[in-house]
Design an enzyme around this catalytic site. Structure first.
Site, short mmCIF file in Angstrom:
data_model
loop_
_atom_site.label_atom_id
_atom_site.label_comp_id
_atom_site.label_asym_id
_atom_site.label_seq_id
_atom_site.Cartn_x
_atom_site.Cartn_y
_atom_site.Cartn_z
CB ILE A 163 45.03 39.40 28.74
CG1 ILE A 163 44.39 38.35 29.67
CG2 ILE A 163 46.39 39.81 29.26
CD1 ILE A 163 45.15 37.03 29.76
CE1 TYR B 178 45.86 28.69 25.04
CE2 TYR B 178 46.11 27.68 27.21
CZ TYR B 178 46.17 28.79 26.39
OH TYR B 178 46.51 30.01 26.92
CG ASN C 157 44.03 29.83 36.78
OD1 ASN C 157 45.03 29.12 36.73
ND2 ASN C 157 42.82 29.36 36.52
CB THR D 110 28.60 22.92 38.48
OG1 THR D 110 27.22 23.11 38.16
CG2 THR D 110 28.88 21.44 38.72
NE ARG E 138 37.37 22.66 33.44
CZ ARG E 138 37.49 23.98 33.53
NH1 ARG E 138 36.54 24.76 33.05
NH2 ARG E 138 38.54 24.54 34.09
N1 UDP Z 1 35.81 25.45 37.97
C1 UDP Z 1 34.70 24.93 38.59
N2 UDP Z 1 33.46 25.20 38.06
C2 UDP Z 1 33.31 25.98 36.95
C3 UDP Z 1 34.45 26.51 36.32
C4 UDP Z 1 35.70 26.21 36.85
O1 UDP Z 1 34.80 24.23 39.60
O2 UDP Z 1 32.15 26.19 36.52
C5 UDP Z 1 37.14 25.13 38.51
C6 UDP Z 1 38.02 24.37 37.52
O3 UDP Z 1 37.79 23.00 37.63
C7 UDP Z 1 39.42 24.78 37.97
C8 UDP Z 1 39.23 26.20 38.53
O4 UDP Z 1 37.82 26.33 38.76
O5 UDP Z 1 39.85 23.96 39.02
C9 UDP Z 1 39.68 27.27 37.56
O6 UDP Z 1 39.05 27.00 36.31
P1 UDP Z 1 39.09 28.06 35.13
O7 UDP Z 1 38.29 27.49 34.01
O8 UDP Z 1 38.69 29.41 35.63
O9 UDP Z 1 40.63 28.15 34.75
P2 UDP Z 1 41.68 27.01 34.30
O10 UDP Z 1 42.42 26.63 35.57
O11 UDP Z 1 40.93 25.89 33.68
O12 UDP Z 1 42.56 27.73 33.34
#
Ligand code: UDP
Length: 330
Positions: A12, A141, A171, A207, A282
């Protein structure tokens, strides 16, 4: 204006440095290159290789370049990593910001635009998220960023002329529209880069982290704001800050987009039927997060130009196709 961009070699920050430079501001990039890339910074922009924790070097830099405003991007930014290494996050993000503010105080620099995050809201009970939604982070974080917001308020309360804005990003996605700079993370954890790397054959499959959420298609919903729109918000805010102002703004499009919708758009833009598999949730992922960004729209006239996720992905795809090895290939 003379602007110090901390973290200006990162994703950024590099977009900010470039935009400010193009707009004719005096820009200085300050970065420790822990995860940033020297090649992301234009050759004719002064570059200081140092850490914000080094208060003396920050102070010298602020004085040397007669800085008027700091844009503070330098930080560690991975939620999962913050859970595993909380002290690293509190040290870099929280102590680092205090060090920066002390250097600013000594050098008499009174204006800062701070990169905050929607992660300071945790898992809000209601959507969309406004600036008044209670802030209750669910990971180190988010806490490290919320702590800095608190420090800014406290510091401002005792220094009349000091002014700050905390921008709470949703995001951030996409790359420079002209394809000149982009996104190159190691490790890569973000949904759009991972989809594009899969389309390029650099990953075997993508995934989905959970498809059993209580959302319309079962996958998580996020608000993807284009990096150039985000930088426009920074410039508008920087130019509007008056002595004593203390401001907080959400920066998002206001639109919730599901992981499945991001996947469909990525398939369309790349023309690749990239392999996707369902996976476990996750940990720490809230089901949905999207902004109410009316405050910055009404107060500063900010508008997101990118409101179609496919167009945002297209800008990232241009960068990934042209730079298959990221900045290593430069
Ligand atoms: N996501 C996913 N698979 C991946 C990476 C991310 O399904 O390999 C999903 C994650 O669970 C979230 C969304 O994509 O719902 C955005 O994730 P990212 O890590 O890009 O940003 P965050 O929202 O965590 O800041």
């Amino acid at each position: 204006m003379n602007v110090l961009v901390t973290g200006g070699a990162g994703y950024i920050g590099s977009h900010a440095a470039r935009q400010l430079h193009t707009d004719g501001h005096g820009v200085v990039v300050f970065d420790n290159l822990f995860r940033g890339h020297r090649a992301a910074v234009p050759d004719d922009v002064p570059f200081v290789l140092a850490d914000i924790l080094d208060t003396d070097v920050v102070e010298q830099t602020l004085r040397k370049y007669a800085i008027d405003c700091v844009m503070h991007f330098a930080a560690l930014t991975y939620v999962g990593e913050s859970v595993e290494q909380p002290l690293a996050y509190h040290h870099n993000n929280a102590v680092g910001a205090v060090s920066l503010l002390r250097a600013m105080e000594r050098a008499d620099v009174k204006r800062i635009v701070f990169s905050s995050t929607c992660a300071t809201y945790g898992e809000p009970a209601t959507m969309p998220i406004t600036e008044d939604t209670p802030q209750m982070p669910i990971n180190p974080y988010g806490w490290s960023k919320l702590y800095v917001e608190r420090v800014l308020l406290d510091h401002a309360a005792s220094h009349d002329a000091f002014t700050f804005a905390a921008l709470r990003y949703f995001n951030v996605a996409g790359c420079a529209t002209d394809g000149s700079i982009g996104e190159d993370h190691d490790p890569e954890t973000h949904v759009i880069p991972l989809l594009l790397l899969t389309a390029m054959g650099k990953r075997e499959h993508f995934t989905i982290f959970g498809d059993d959420y209580g959302t319309p298609d079962g996958t998580c919903i996020r608000d993807y704001v284009h990096v150039e729109d985000l930088i426009d918000a920074h410039v508008l805010v920087m130019n509007s800050l008056q002595p004593g102002d203390q401001r907080q703004y959400n920066v998002g499009t206001g639109q919730g987009v599901s992981v499945k919708q991001v996947i469909d758009a990525a398939k369309r833009i790349t023309g690749v039927d990239l392999p996707v598999q369902p996976g476990a949730r996750r940990s720490g992922d809230p089901p949905q997060l999207y902004a109410n960004a009316d405050k910055i729209k009404h107060e500063l006239g900010w508008v997101a130009r990118y409101t179609d996720i496919a167009l945002t992905i297209e800008t990232a795809w241009r960068w990934f196709k042209d730079h298959p090895d990221g900045y290593r290939g430069r």
